[in-house]
Design an enzyme around this catalytic site. Structure first.
Site, PDB file in Angstrom:
ATOM      1  N   THR B  91      24.009  84.281  37.821  1.00  0.00           N
ATOM      2  CA  THR B  91      22.600  83.977  38.077  1.00  0.00           C
ATOM      3  C   THR B  91      22.502  83.454  39.499  1.00  0.00           C
ATOM      4  O   THR B  91      22.748  82.277  39.766  1.00  0.00           O
ATOM      5  CB  THR B  91      22.087  82.925  37.072  1.00  0.00           C
ATOM      6  OG1 THR B  91      22.221  83.455  35.751  1.00  0.00           O
ATOM      7  CG2 THR B  91      20.619  82.618  37.325  1.00  0.00           C
ATOM      8  N   LYS B 166      16.114  88.189  35.481  1.00  0.00           N
ATOM      9  CA  LYS B 166      16.885  87.110  34.863  1.00  0.00           C
ATOM     10  C   LYS B 166      16.237  85.750  35.153  1.00  0.00           C
ATOM     11  O   LYS B 166      16.058  84.917  34.255  1.00  0.00           O
ATOM     12  CB  LYS B 166      18.323  87.129  35.403  1.00  0.00           C
ATOM     13  CG  LYS B 166      19.149  85.873  35.132  1.00  0.00           C
ATOM     14  CD  LYS B 166      19.424  85.634  33.657  1.00  0.00           C
ATOM     15  CE  LYS B 166      20.205  84.331  33.451  1.00  0.00           C
ATOM     16  NZ  LYS B 166      20.380  83.988  32.048  1.00  0.00           N
TER      17      LYS B 166
END
Lengths: 288, 288, 288, 288
Positions: B91, B166
């Site tokens: 991430t 995301k």
């Protein structure tokens, strides 16, 4: 059972029709009498006033706002004059629900039972009923609730608790819409279209009706005709706000939603759907 | 396939293990070498540097933040030195993903494929993979993705699109938690306990994993040990904020979340779960 | 002139005393009669009801809220029964001001003239008067306004405009306090004490009474006894909010203020000063 | 004194000119050399690099952002190579100020001294200087500060404290503008024009330069050409945000400002003044 029904808008008519179908003896009343015609044709009795409709076992009300409920209950020939148990399905303030509970001191009693669901769900008898009140009162309403809904949630013995839950639910819907709108706007400006983002969301952690239903509305910019008009949504959020003020609870996401409802109405007009908070989000990002 | 894996934290180890189980030839590398031991015992090759791990068909990275990825890619003996297709599961920021895409100019190519799911899902091979990159590159990764996940979402050919999705998803999770916290606090101060409200929500429009999982955490005040620590959550929300600044998007709910993460950390400590935004909401209402 | 005065709290008593000192013939009335004693001793006539007090040239009201004004005007023996020009000094809603303007259809007329200033300023005759109404009506009040205030601002011929300005001013005060609180908290956690920051602010661009007065309160944590209690401040901010809803204006800083007033009251108690929004800011930063 | 000056934009040139006028021996350097011409014509020496400019008693820097300061200090032939006391006037991050303080370990030392004031004030030698650093270092700069400013505020011995105060001040300016914009929009939709509201505000509690200067800009919709461009304002607010993240301080009004700066830039363009947060407020109310 001998049931009265006051408030024959689209939701109320559908609910009353299902009570009739379930075999209950129904008396109906509406401020604009013409709205009762179809039900009378279907076998309901036309009551001459709310008190008359309340001359049975149960009197149900499904009205637009606090003022309409106050008029039907406290006005001339109002419901307080009848012996029936009063079941209030309207989305009203916590404060009015408390006042109604205090004033129904007679044998009838008072149950608050707001519902979740759009008119289509009401017609199909698939509403969710959130009920609160004395246990024996709620017990006695169970067959009626099952005629109009698919499931009953009992949330306590204080009637206004049901209103608090209903208002919280509407706040949660708006929160989900607002968050989706922010995420979709960010994604779209970054090159990811809204439908793609929605597919990922509902395919992973967000596979709930609130995201599917409102997600499609946002992807398709489907804000007219309004399924639930923004001014009514704002009215409901103001009721949440009043409860938050009374309980001294800070609710910053509620503040965002109320601001975006005001903005959407100011920018788009009074007839826009409450999901148009998404339009306010898009305009603030320079999109139209 | 001949696969390298860099970043063997709890998530990475589980993913690498599943690749091994699926029959791929695996080389592993971790800054702290000890974390590779179990995988080496299970049959993986211990790479001597990221570039060595990248000496195959595909090199996967699962690292903590932008700095760790930059070190593994651009540092001495970094991934850029190997021929493999780089698949980034971390991430990271949209900006870094864009930079990585621009710098992987060799034959290997670059795919961004962050995942949704907690460590338990990673161990079970049940992650959701959000992938973006050149179609032929993503195609070639499909068997690997199916070894670590239950479903792959393809969101375009620009790798950073996957990071944007995301980050949007993490923002949506926090939005749902924040909204639930506000509603639960309002309800509780009004006499409705949190579990009751949650039952109504998940039984009606909000029957999605995000509400079930985090709803239970909120009802049970289960914020330690942290499943995902608040400072990491704040880091992710800062990445969303950076993307919003770059794209000129106003995201007021994001502002609320970031403020509540800061408040929760200030009030509770750095080791608290990111769902503790709910504690900030409760404290602001005078509850503890 | 022959003047009546209704509402003899600390502000009203001071204003009425100054009218008496300026040589006007004064009749006074208060719901709790004892509060009129000092003025009667000083030469005022004790009216037997609001209508009696309104039996002159001008009737002034200085009451706590909408409900008190409604009672004094529309109640039995209310002000509407007298011939006097009604000058409303109270901080009331825009909606009530509009209603009062519509209902004062007699010869008397209606002027809205809320004031800025604390009790000390009222005693010194140093209030700021914000007046709106028909020009000839406001003209006729000028000598009275100069007896109670240091300056009169005329903001139009629609009486409620004055209320809108007054409410906007109170919002601006709270905005300045909130912003100072955020900046002081940031500075203090970063090692700069509040007094130092305040000195720089008031010594540069922020040399206005609002920053000096409230800045000192914040530096000294002087929130009790309340100069203006937080629940009254919240009531005023709710009036601003109602005007914003009616006009469809998004006011996010207002939302922050209302949330922090609720938080301060929930955390500190109902008797805290409205400047205690600063305490809510500090607590959210983990300070006490 | 023997002074070097790096960064000859509009602010820096004006400051350097005033140092020259005050009789100091000046060496100047700018990345774009042409900007030094006027000063060289006026008697300054043209330094060949920042280190050369730093070959005196004091080296002052007035640069656009963190990156420019890092380049001038840490780059090839950078300021760290010279013996002079470094006085940083730029609006930079707290983190960079801390890093600079740590790295100026030589005899020269480091003082942070950001300034308040627009170019006109810089030309008139009327800046406000906010200084922090070792007492003897700041003492030695006093004559220089008095050449460029009207007043010096000393805010401690940790250099970054001055940056924190400067950033807080810019946040306070934006807060005042945002609050005025919300109040003016509410007033205008309610029938009170902006100039009238501003007159009441500045005539009562809000008689400070920040309200007068920016109030006029808002009343006249004077957002182009930008006095201080919105993207630079957003950059500064991002520095405040970074400090708030580091210190774990919730600053909801900062969140509102950052969102409105993003919105204003998205809606109006990159060349708009930072006071255009008011345009975002107006658009959200359906006004243009």
């Amino acid at each position: 059972m001998k049931v009265g029904f006051v408030g024959l808008g689209r939701m109320g008519s559908a609910m009353a029709t299902n009570l009739l179908k379930a075999g209950h003896e129904l008396a109906v009343w509406n401020r604009t009498p013409g709205k009762a015609d179809a039900l009378v044709d279907a076998g309901a009795r036309r009551a001459i006033c709310p008190a008359d409709a309340a001359d049975g076992d149960v009197i149900m009300t499904m009205l637009a706002d606090d003022a309409a409920v106050e008029a039907a209950v406290y006005g001339q020939d109002g419901i307080l004059g009848g012996p029936a148990l009063h079941v209030s399905h309207s989305t009203i303030s916590v404060a009015l629900a408390d006042r109604l509970a205090a004033d129904h001191t007679g044998e009838g009693g008072f149950v608050s039972a707001p519902v979740f669901g759009r008119p289509v769900a009401a017609e199909a008898g698939k509403l969710f009923v959130v009920a609160a009140g004395a246990a024996e009162h709620v017990d006695s309403c169970e067959p009626l609730f099952m005629a109009i809904g698919q499931r009953v949630f009992r949330v306590g013995t204080t009637p206004s608790a049901a209103n608090l839950v209903k208002l919280s639910g509407n706040f949660m819907i708006m929160s989900a819409v607002e968050a989706m709108a922010e995420a979709m706007t960010l994604a779209e400006k970054g090159g990811v279209d809204r439908a793609t983002l929605l597919e990922v969301l509902t395919g992973t952690l967000f596979g709930a009706p609130v995201y599917q239903t409102y997600g499609d509305i946002l992807v398709e910019d489907r804000f007219r005709p309004a399924g639930f008009a923004a001014p009514l949504g704002l009215k409901d959020m103001n009721l949440v706000d009043a409860a938050a003020t009374a309980s001294r609870v800070a609710m910053p996401v509620l503040g965002v939603i109320r601001d975006h409802l005001r903005a959407a109405i100011a920018q788009e007009g009074e007839d826009i759907d409450w999901a148009s908070v998404a339009m306010a989000v898009r305009r603030a990002a320079g999109m139209s």
